[in-house]
Each structure stands twice: as C-alpha cells, then as structure tokens.
Write a protein that holds these residues in place. Structure first.
Motif, mmCIF file in Angstrom:
data_model
loop_
_atom_site.group_PDB
_atom_site.id
_atom_site.type_symbol
_atom_site.label_atom_id
_atom_site.label_comp_id
_atom_site.label_asym_id
_atom_site.label_seq_id
_atom_site.Cartn_x
_atom_site.Cartn_y
_atom_site.Cartn_z
ATOM 1 N N LYS A 67 0.953 -1.367 0.130
ATOM 2 C CA LYS A 67 -0.004 0.013 -0.082
ATOM 3 C C LYS A 67 0.949 1.091 0.040
ATOM 4 C CE LYS A 67 -4.134 -1.799 2.167
ATOM 5 N NZ LYS A 67 -3.947 -3.329 1.832
ATOM 6 N N PHE A 68 1.957 1.213 0.598
ATOM 7 C CA PHE A 68 3.084 2.348 0.464
ATOM 8 C C PHE A 68 3.407 2.431 -0.732
ATOM 9 C CE2 PHE A 68 7.278 3.690 0.414
ATOM 10 C CZ PHE A 68 7.285 5.123 1.276
ATOM 11 N N ALA A 69 3.630 1.543 -1.662
ATOM 12 C CA ALA A 69 4.403 1.615 -2.928
ATOM 13 C C ALA A 69 3.372 2.128 -3.582
ATOM 14 C CB ALA A 69 4.775 0.397 -3.313
ATOM 15 N N GLU A 70 2.029 1.744 -3.447
ATOM 16 C CA GLU A 70 0.779 2.163 -4.302
ATOM 17 C C GLU A 70 0.590 3.684 -4.002
ATOM 18 O OE1 GLU A 70 -1.726 -1.788 -4.284
ATOM 19 O OE2 GLU A 70 -2.293 -0.207 -3.109
ATOM 20 N N ASP A 71 0.782 4.362 -2.735
ATOM 21 C CA ASP A 71 0.851 5.639 -2.399
ATOM 22 C C ASP A 71 1.750 6.451 -3.069
ATOM 23 O OD1 ASP A 71 -1.207 4.817 -0.902
ATOM 24 O OD2 ASP A 71 -0.487 5.533 0.877
ATOM 25 N N ILE A 72 2.884 6.119 -2.967
ATOM 26 C CA ILE A 72 4.171 6.611 -3.768
ATOM 27 C C ILE A 72 3.961 7.030 -5.174
ATOM 28 C CG2 ILE A 72 6.524 6.517 -4.237
ATOM 29 C CD1 ILE A 72 6.025 7.494 -1.423
ATOM 30 N N VAL A 73 3.511 5.674 -5.743
ATOM 31 C CA VAL A 73 3.268 5.796 -7.337
ATOM 32 C C VAL A 73 2.010 6.884 -7.596
ATOM 33 C CG1 VAL A 73 2.382 4.442 -9.138
ATOM 34 C CG2 VAL A 73 3.900 3.768 -7.827
ATOM 35 N N LEU A 74 1.145 6.743 -7.022
ATOM 36 C CA LEU A 74 -0.132 7.684 -6.902
ATOM 37 C C LEU A 74 0.185 9.191 -6.746
ATOM 38 C CD1 LEU A 74 -3.855 7.361 -6.047
ATOM 39 C CD2 LEU A 74 -2.646 9.456 -5.779
ATOM 40 N N LEU A 75 1.083 9.485 -5.756
ATOM 41 C CA LEU A 75 1.877 10.843 -5.721
ATOM 42 C C LEU A 75 2.447 11.304 -6.918
ATOM 43 C CD1 LEU A 75 3.276 10.515 -2.097
ATOM 44 C CD2 LEU A 75 0.872 11.982 -2.777
ATOM 45 N N LYS A 76 3.164 10.582 -7.215
ATOM 46 C CA LYS A 76 3.985 10.808 -8.782
ATOM 47 C C LYS A 76 3.088 10.921 -9.751
ATOM 48 C CE LYS A 76 8.088 11.238 -10.706
ATOM 49 N NZ LYS A 76 8.924 12.519 -10.461
ATOM 50 N N GLN A 77 2.026 10.178 -9.981
ATOM 51 C CA GLN A 77 1.010 10.243 -10.861
ATOM 52 C C GLN A 77 0.384 11.613 -11.043
ATOM 53 O OE1 GLN A 77 0.870 7.591 -13.222
ATOM 54 N NE2 GLN A 77 -0.395 8.888 -14.609
ATOM 55 N N VAL A 78 0.067 12.139 -9.809
ATOM 56 C CA VAL A 78 -0.854 13.389 -9.627
ATOM 57 C C VAL A 78 0.311 14.666 -9.837
ATOM 58 C CG1 VAL A 78 -2.738 12.231 -8.726
ATOM 59 C CG2 VAL A 78 -0.855 13.613 -7.347
ATOM 60 N N GLY A 79 1.514 14.516 -10.337
ATOM 61 C CA GLY A 79 2.421 15.566 -10.484
ATOM 62 C C GLY A 79 3.164 15.727 -9.051
ATOM 63 N N ILE A 80 3.038 15.133 -7.896
ATOM 64 C CA ILE A 80 4.008 15.506 -6.956
ATOM 65 C C ILE A 80 5.302 14.700 -7.203
ATOM 66 C CG2 ILE A 80 4.118 14.936 -4.599
ATOM 67 C CD1 ILE A 80 1.274 15.365 -4.454
ATOM 68 N N ASN A 81 6.525 15.260 -6.625
ATOM 69 C CA ASN A 81 7.746 14.709 -6.592
ATOM 70 C C ASN A 81 8.019 14.033 -5.305
ATOM 71 O OD1 ASN A 81 10.419 14.055 -7.562
ATOM 72 N ND2 ASN A 81 11.146 15.990 -6.511
ATOM 73 N N PRO A 82 7.908 12.548 -5.257
ATOM 74 C CA PRO A 82 8.111 12.036 -3.982
ATOM 75 C C PRO A 82 9.575 11.404 -4.136
ATOM 76 C CG PRO A 82 6.631 10.560 -5.288
ATOM 77 C CD PRO A 82 6.931 11.910 -5.866
ATOM 78 N N ILE A 83 10.053 11.651 -2.796
ATOM 79 C CA ILE A 83 11.584 11.029 -2.646
ATOM 80 C C ILE A 83 11.549 10.046 -1.264
ATOM 81 C CG2 ILE A 83 13.745 11.696 -2.338
ATOM 82 C CD1 ILE A 83 13.622 14.165 -3.334
ATOM 83 N N VAL A 84 11.884 8.921 -1.485
ATOM 84 C CA VAL A 84 11.988 8.049 -0.193
ATOM 85 C C VAL A 84 13.027 7.896 0.180
ATOM 86 C CG1 VAL A 84 11.168 5.922 0.314
ATOM 87 C CG2 VAL A 84 9.888 6.929 -1.442
ATOM 88 N N VAL A 85 13.250 8.121 1.526
ATOM 89 C CA VAL A 85 14.351 7.793 2.547
ATOM 90 C C VAL A 85 14.133 6.636 3.375
ATOM 91 C CG1 VAL A 85 16.314 8.668 3.729
ATOM 92 C CG2 VAL A 85 15.351 10.103 2.237
ATOM 93 N N HIS A 86 14.762 5.645 3.305
ATOM 94 C CA HIS A 86 14.311 4.609 4.234
ATOM 95 C C HIS A 86 15.332 4.277 5.287
ATOM 96 C CE1 HIS A 86 17.212 1.542 2.569
ATOM 97 N NE2 HIS A 86 16.776 2.257 1.234
#
Length: 302
Positions: free
Chosen positions: A51-70
């Motif tokens: 679900k986290f991965a789906e959220d990150i993809v959706l953010l990118k899809q709507v024009g937001i630039n997500p950067i993941v630090v783990h």
C-alpha cells in the motif's frame, strides 16, 4: 453488448466524493517535492509495504515529486546476529565499527533498498535505488556524542565509529529525477571527505534532504499515531513554538524528541510542513495529503 441496472451503489458514490475532495490538494501540491521517511512496522509488513508503494506511485502520477528515504535497523540487527557480529547502542545510535559498517551498507543499500524499489515498480512506478554515495548525494562527517562522568563530572567523548551526520546534500541527481518519471529511493549511507562510509540515522538523512530541497512536505512514518498530549489524545497540528513548549514540559519525550527536533530543523530551513504519521495505517500518505481529515501530526511555522 453489456447492460446494467441504472443504479449507483453507495460505495461508488463515496469513492467519487473522495476523489472530489482530493482535487484541491492535487492542484495545490502539483510540482512540489515530498520527502518521505519510510521505516518502522510499515516496512516489515508485506501488505502495508504494498500500500505504501501504491501511495508513492499515486503521488508521482498526480504531479508530486516523492523522494523516499528509508531506514532498516531491525533488518541490520538480524543480519549482524546471523553473522555473529556484536553491536551496541548509545542514545539510540548503533555503534558502527569497520566490520559493522560493511554489513550496514550491504543491508541498507542492497537488500532493503532494492526491495522497496521492486515494490514501487510492481505498483506501476519507475523507482531507482540510491545511497548517499551516489553522485556525492550525502557528504558526511563522523558524529560525536559526549557523556558526563557521574563521579568526576567531566564530559567524555564517545566513539561511535562510522556513525555520521550530513555535512552537505548535493541535490543535482534529485533535481534531474524531479523532471522525469523516476522516483528516487535513498539508503542513508554517507560518504566522508576521505571516501569513508558513514551510517546515518534515516530520520536525520530525510530531514537534511528535505531542507536542501526546500520540500513542501517532510513526512515521517513511525509506529505511533503522531504526537500525543498528556491525555494520550492525538495532536493534529502544532506550530514550531508549541512543539518547543511540549518538549520543555515533558509532553513530548523519549524517542519522539529527536524526530520533532529534526522536523523543526527542516522547517527552519524552508520546508513548509513536517508530518509525523502512523505507518501502520494503510494509505496513511494519501489520508494526510488528500483529505481534510488528515492522519497524524502536522508541524509548521508560526
């Protein structure tokens, strides 16, 4: 030919209402950068990871630039145990000698990083794994801590080995990715002036990257609902001044203090808002970003 009864189920109406509610936020944050610190229980649960991965993809899809630090503390601990390498902690930081830092880098930059990349790609994104060494992304120096001897009252410097802190973030690669479909996934490994490898706390790394990019949001996934008051109720919103007061009177304590201090540091360096979120809650990133309800604690300027 297909036919169906002219009827709109309540569940579909709720979905449409949710999308309509999200539209103003999508417009507001289009083109903005979100730095997301990913760790805790959310990273160890397969369903939540998906679900986290789906959220990150959706953010990118709507024009937001997500950067993941783990992060990856539990996974590092398991590998050290398997290899029978002993390690200890000081103030929540793993003392990292030359043998340990090799394992830390292998686990963070290798298995964990690539697993997250694979999850995001499987959800329809285009993720690329990095460490702070790539493109001199995170230049670091040795982190020092002091402890006061109770008998002599003299402060002594503790040697934490190859535990580091960011000195400089080089955002060149990240700026390039922002103009593409690529989602960067960053392991918190830094590089020293002489090429040394440093293990950096993931919260610290995320805060430094968010500050360097003047991100719109720094989103920190934890294993708690957010910041709680003395009655254990969730505080949905805090100013920096209010956060300082809560740390001073003991409402914010323990492991939450360094997270809040990191959030405050980021805000003081042009990050618009920082969010402490419960990573155990499915789709928590979407709830916090695209709904009026929100899901955790937001910290912002006065």
């Amino acid at each position: 030919m297909k036919t169906k009864e002219i009827k709109t189920p309540d569940a579909w109406l709720k979905t449409a209402a949710t999308l309509s509610e999200a539209l103003p936020y999508m417009r507001q944050f289009a083109g903005e950068t979100f730095v997301v610190k990913y760790g805790g229980h959310a990273m160890g649960d397969a369903g939540l990871a998906r679900k986290f991965a789906e959220d990150i993809v959706l953010l990118k899809q709507v024009g937001i630039n997500p950067i993941v630090v783990h992060g990856g503390g539990p996974q590092i601990g398991k590998m050290l145990d398997r290899l029978k390498i002993q390690s200890s902690f000081v103030d929540g930081l793993r003392v990292t000698d030359s043998a340990t830092v090799e394992i830390v880098e292998m686990v963070l930059s290798g298995s964990i990083n690539k697993q997250i990349v694979s999850e995001i790609n499987a959800a329809g994104g285009m993720a690329v794994g990095l460490s702070g060494k790539d493109g001199q992304l995170i230049e670091a120096r040795k982190l020092t801590r002091t402890v006061r001897d109770p008998d002599s009252n003299i402060e002594k410097i503790l040697d934490l080995g190859f535990v580091g802190e960011p000195v400089r973030i080089n955002p060149t690669l990240l700026h390039e990715f922002a103009e593409s479909h690529i989602i960067p996934v960053i392991a918190p490994i830094g590089i020293g002036a002489e090429g040394e490898t440093y293990n950096i706390n993931a919260d610290t790394a995320a805060g430094a990257i968010a500050a360097a990019l003047a991100a719109a949001k720094l989103m920190v996934l934890t294993d708690v609902a957010g910041v709680l008051n003395k009655d254990k109720q969730l505080i949905s919103e805090l100013t920096v001044h209010e956060a300082h007061k809560l740390m001073k009177d003991g409402t914010i304590s323990g492991g939450m203090i360094p997270k809040i201090e990191m959030c405050i540091h980021a805000i003081e360096h042009d990050v618009e808002a920082a969010h402490i979120l419960d990573g155990r809650l499915p789709h928590v990133l979407l709830l916090e970003t695209f709904t009026t309800y929100g899901a955790g604690t937001m910290i912002h300027r006065e």
